[in-house]
Motif scaffolding. Structure first.
Motif, PDB file in Angstrom:
ATOM      1  N   ALA A 115       0.885  -1.171   0.000  1.00  0.00           N
ATOM      2  CA  ALA A 115       0.000   0.000   0.000  1.00  0.00           C
ATOM      3  C   ALA A 115       0.916   1.212   0.000  1.00  0.00           C
ATOM      4  O   ALA A 115       1.021   1.922   0.985  1.00  0.00           O
ATOM      5  N   SER A 116       1.611   1.391  -1.076  1.00  0.00           N
ATOM      6  CA  SER A 116       2.709   2.344  -1.203  1.00  0.00           C
ATOM      7  C   SER A 116       2.393   3.687  -0.554  1.00  0.00           C
ATOM      8  O   SER A 116       1.309   4.232  -0.797  1.00  0.00           O
ATOM      9  N   PRO A 117       3.245   4.213   0.277  1.00  0.00           N
ATOM     10  CA  PRO A 117       4.569   3.768   0.697  1.00  0.00           C
ATOM     11  C   PRO A 117       4.524   2.835   1.911  1.00  0.00           C
ATOM     12  O   PRO A 117       5.537   2.566   2.521  1.00  0.00           O
ATOM     13  N   TYR A 118       3.339   2.343   2.250  1.00  0.00           N
ATOM     14  CA  TYR A 118       3.151   1.479   3.408  1.00  0.00           C
ATOM     15  C   TYR A 118       2.914   0.033   2.962  1.00  0.00           C
ATOM     16  O   TYR A 118       2.938  -0.284   1.777  1.00  0.00           O
ATOM     17  N   HIS A 119       2.605  -0.814   3.936  1.00  0.00           N
ATOM     18  CA  HIS A 119       2.043  -2.132   3.721  1.00  0.00           C
ATOM     19  C   HIS A 119       0.773  -2.166   4.561  1.00  0.00           C
ATOM     20  O   HIS A 119       0.638  -1.404   5.518  1.00  0.00           O
ATOM     21  N   MET A 120      -0.166  -3.022   4.174  1.00  0.00           N
ATOM     22  CA  MET A 120      -1.408  -3.135   4.913  1.00  0.00           C
ATOM     23  C   MET A 120      -1.632  -4.612   5.239  1.00  0.00           C
ATOM     24  O   MET A 120      -1.435  -5.472   4.388  1.00  0.00           O
ATOM     25  N   GLU A 121      -2.023  -4.882   6.492  1.00  0.00           N
ATOM     26  CA  GLU A 121      -2.310  -6.253   6.907  1.00  0.00           C
ATOM     27  C   GLU A 121      -3.784  -6.376   7.244  1.00  0.00           C
ATOM     28  O   GLU A 121      -4.347  -5.547   7.954  1.00  0.00           O
ATOM     29  N   LEU A 122      -4.412  -7.437   6.737  1.00  0.00           N
ATOM     30  CA  LEU A 122      -5.809  -7.729   7.028  1.00  0.00           C
ATOM     31  C   LEU A 122      -5.855  -9.026   7.828  1.00  0.00           C
ATOM     32  O   LEU A 122      -5.287 -10.041   7.410  1.00  0.00           O
ATOM     33  N   VAL A 123      -6.495  -8.970   8.990  1.00  0.00           N
ATOM     34  CA  VAL A 123      -6.635 -10.138   9.854  1.00  0.00           C
ATOM     35  C   VAL A 123      -8.130 -10.412  10.004  1.00  0.00           C
ATOM     36  O   VAL A 123      -8.876  -9.541  10.437  1.00  0.00           O
ATOM     37  N   GLN A 124      -8.545 -11.634   9.636  1.00  0.00           N
ATOM     38  CA  GLN A 124      -9.952 -12.016   9.773  1.00  0.00           C
ATOM     39  C   GLN A 124     -10.203 -12.595  11.158  1.00  0.00           C
ATOM     40  O   GLN A 124      -9.450 -13.447  11.619  1.00  0.00           O
ATOM     41  N   GLN A 125     -11.247 -12.094  11.800  1.00  0.00           N
ATOM     42  CA  GLN A 125     -11.690 -12.643  13.077  1.00  0.00           C
ATOM     43  C   GLN A 125     -13.192 -12.841  12.985  1.00  0.00           C
ATOM     44  O   GLN A 125     -13.823 -12.347  12.051  1.00  0.00           O
ATOM     45  N   ALA A 126     -13.777 -13.526  13.920  1.00  0.00           N
ATOM     46  CA  ALA A 126     -15.211 -13.827  13.887  1.00  0.00           C
ATOM     47  C   ALA A 126     -16.031 -12.550  13.733  1.00  0.00           C
ATOM     48  O   ALA A 126     -16.077 -11.732  14.645  1.00  0.00           O
ATOM     49  N   GLY A 127     -16.652 -12.370  12.582  1.00  0.00           N
ATOM     50  CA  GLY A 127     -17.526 -11.225  12.343  1.00  0.00           C
ATOM     51  C   GLY A 127     -16.816  -9.896  12.141  1.00  0.00           C
ATOM     52  O   GLY A 127     -17.476  -8.864  12.094  1.00  0.00           O
ATOM     53  N   GLU A 128     -15.495  -9.900  12.030  1.00  0.00           N
ATOM     54  CA  GLU A 128     -14.739  -8.649  11.899  1.00  0.00           C
ATOM     55  C   GLU A 128     -13.534  -8.811  10.976  1.00  0.00           C
ATOM     56  O   GLU A 128     -13.004  -9.907  10.819  1.00  0.00           O
ATOM     57  N   LEU A 129     -13.115  -7.697  10.418  1.00  0.00           N
ATOM     58  CA  LEU A 129     -11.836  -7.600   9.727  1.00  0.00           C
ATOM     59  C   LEU A 129     -11.007  -6.567  10.469  1.00  0.00           C
ATOM     60  O   LEU A 129     -11.484  -5.458  10.734  1.00  0.00           O
ATOM     61  N   HIS A 130      -9.784  -6.911  10.832  1.00  0.00           N
ATOM     62  CA  HIS A 130      -8.881  -5.978  11.492  1.00  0.00           C
ATOM     63  C   HIS A 130      -7.857  -5.531  10.451  1.00  0.00           C
ATOM     64  O   HIS A 130      -7.225  -6.375   9.801  1.00  0.00           O
ATOM     65  N   ILE A 131      -7.698  -4.214  10.322  1.00  0.00           N
ATOM     66  CA  ILE A 131      -6.805  -3.638   9.321  1.00  0.00           C
ATOM     67  C   ILE A 131      -5.675  -2.901  10.035  1.00  0.00           C
ATOM     68  O   ILE A 131      -5.919  -2.000  10.843  1.00  0.00           O
ATOM     69  N   TYR A 132      -4.434  -3.288   9.706  1.00  0.00           N
ATOM     70  CA  TYR A 132      -3.249  -2.638  10.256  1.00  0.00           C
ATOM     71  C   TYR A 132      -2.522  -1.940   9.121  1.00  0.00           C
ATOM     72  O   TYR A 132      -2.221  -2.568   8.108  1.00  0.00           O
ATOM     73  N   LEU A 133      -2.220  -0.659   9.263  1.00  0.00           N
ATOM     74  CA  LEU A 133      -1.364   0.044   8.334  1.00  0.00           C
ATOM     75  C   LEU A 133       0.045  -0.057   8.894  1.00  0.00           C
ATOM     76  O   LEU A 133       0.288   0.291  10.053  1.00  0.00           O
ATOM     77  N   LEU A 134       0.967  -0.582   8.096  1.00  0.00           N
ATOM     78  CA  LEU A 134       2.318  -0.871   8.573  1.00  0.00           C
ATOM     79  C   LEU A 134       3.336   0.036   7.899  1.00  0.00           C
ATOM     80  O   LEU A 134       3.347   0.176   6.678  1.00  0.00           O
ATOM     81  N   ALA A 135       4.216   0.616   8.708  1.00  0.00           N
ATOM     82  CA  ALA A 135       5.264   1.511   8.213  1.00  0.00           C
ATOM     83  C   ALA A 135       6.576   0.738   8.101  1.00  0.00           C
ATOM     84  O   ALA A 135       6.581  -0.479   7.992  1.00  0.00           O
ATOM     85  N   ALA A 136       7.682   1.452   8.183  1.00  0.00           N
ATOM     86  CA  ALA A 136       9.008   0.847   8.095  1.00  0.00           C
ATOM     87  C   ALA A 136       9.156  -0.256   9.133  1.00  0.00           C
ATOM     88  O   ALA A 136       8.646  -0.155  10.249  1.00  0.00           O
ATOM     89  N   LYS A 137       9.838  -1.317   8.773  1.00  0.00           N
ATOM     90  CA  LYS A 137      10.077  -2.487   9.632  1.00  0.00           C
ATOM     91  C   LYS A 137       8.775  -3.100  10.124  1.00  0.00           C
ATOM     92  O   LYS A 137       8.716  -3.676  11.195  1.00  0.00           O
ATOM     93  N   MET A 138       7.707  -2.930   9.335  1.00  0.00           N
ATOM     94  CA  MET A 138       6.387  -3.525   9.583  1.00  0.00           C
ATOM     95  C   MET A 138       5.783  -3.110  10.930  1.00  0.00           C
ATOM     96  O   MET A 138       5.002  -3.848  11.524  1.00  0.00           O
ATOM     97  N   ALA A 139       6.124  -1.930  11.416  1.00  0.00           N
ATOM     98  CA  ALA A 139       5.556  -1.408  12.657  1.00  0.00           C
ATOM     99  C   ALA A 139       4.192  -0.786  12.360  1.00  0.00           C
ATOM    100  O   ALA A 139       4.046  -0.051  11.388  1.00  0.00           O
ATOM    101  N   PRO A 140       3.166  -1.073  13.178  1.00  0.00           N
ATOM    102  CA  PRO A 140       1.844  -0.498  12.939  1.00  0.00           C
ATOM    103  C   PRO A 140       1.845   1.022  13.084  1.00  0.00           C
ATOM    104  O   PRO A 140       2.500   1.576  13.965  1.00  0.00           O
ATOM    105  N   VAL A 141       1.110   1.684  12.194  1.00  0.00           N
ATOM    106  CA  VAL A 141       0.930   3.134  12.258  1.00  0.00           C
ATOM    107  C   VAL A 141      -0.223   3.390  13.230  1.00  0.00           C
ATOM    108  O   VAL A 141      -1.270   2.745  13.125  1.00  0.00           O
ATOM    109  N   PRO A 142      -0.061   4.303  14.198  1.00  0.00           N
ATOM    110  CA  PRO A 142      -1.163   4.592  15.123  1.00  0.00           C
ATOM    111  C   PRO A 142      -2.412   5.016  14.347  1.00  0.00           C
ATOM    112  O   PRO A 142      -2.319   5.719  13.348  1.00  0.00           O
ATOM    113  N   ASN A 143      -3.581   4.583  14.815  1.00  0.00           N
ATOM    114  CA  ASN A 143      -4.801   4.842  14.054  1.00  0.00           C
ATOM    115  C   ASN A 143      -5.424   6.206  14.307  1.00  0.00           C
ATOM    116  O   ASN A 143      -6.491   6.494  13.788  1.00  0.00           O
ATOM    117  N   LYS A 144      -4.766   7.076  15.061  1.00  0.00           N
ATOM    118  CA  LYS A 144      -5.308   8.413  15.350  1.00  0.00           C
ATOM    119  C   LYS A 144      -5.592   9.208  14.079  1.00  0.00           C
ATOM    120  O   LYS A 144      -6.569   9.928  13.999  1.00  0.00           O
TER     121      LYS A 144
END
Length: 185
Positions: free
Chosen positions: A55-84
């Protein structure tokens, strides 16, 4: 003669392009750390056990859980970007070919959550985020093949390269890379 020189130079650039991409995204040892995603030219690590896409310039991770999708925006070294500073929607296509759009809401400090309709089994998810005023879009395909409750869950063997779809209940070889499956730790 001039046309031959231009064609040769163009062919050389196309031949070297995958090597440049690999060099940018490979760790110091030069070998990818995880599976190759369909349509991608480099490997990804999934820090939360989901599916990772560029997800240039980032990466995005999608995690499926019961009834939900969790989306993480990942920066350098795959660290999550705060969702603020994040907002967005996810368009979901289910296995029964219905499409719905779901607004993402904060889930903790490091990810966003999409609440799915009851009983929905996701096949494709297109995530559209806005981060600090910039649009970031990523598509996740074939999610029903790796969905919780599929044969891959609880498998005792997997590919040492963590290839997608390699999990198995018995020893064998990876359908993607051909390596021998190893027992999970």
């Amino acid at each position: 003669m001039k046309l031959f020189g231009i064609s040769l130079a163009t062919a050389a650039l196309f031949a070297l392009a995958p090597l440049a991409s690999h060099a940018q995204h490979a760790p110091a040892g030069g070998k990818p750390e995880a599976h190759m995603a369909p349509g991608e030219t480099h490997a990804h690590v999934a820090p939360h056990g989901g599916v990772v896409r560029s997800a240039s310039p980032y990466h995005m991770e999608l995690v499926q859980q019961a009834g939900e999708l969790h989306i993480y925006l990942l920066a350098a070294k795959m660290a999550p970007v705060p969702n603020k500073s994040l907002s967005g929607k996810v368009m979901v296509q289910t296995t029964d070919n219905k499409t719905t759009s779901v607004t993402l809401v904060a889930g903790g400090d490091d990810h966003l959550v999409a609440k799915l309709p009851a009983g929905a089994k996701v096949r494709t998810a297109i995530v559209s985020l806005t981060a600090d005023g910039k649009a970031i879009n990523t598509r996740f395909d074939k999610l029903d093949a790796a969905a919780p409750g599929s044969k891959a869950v609880g498998a005792a063997y997997e590919c040492p390269m963590k290839c997608e779809g390699s999990a198995s209940t018995k020893p064998g070889s990876c359908p993607k890379c051909g390596m021998a499956l190893v027992k999970k730790a």
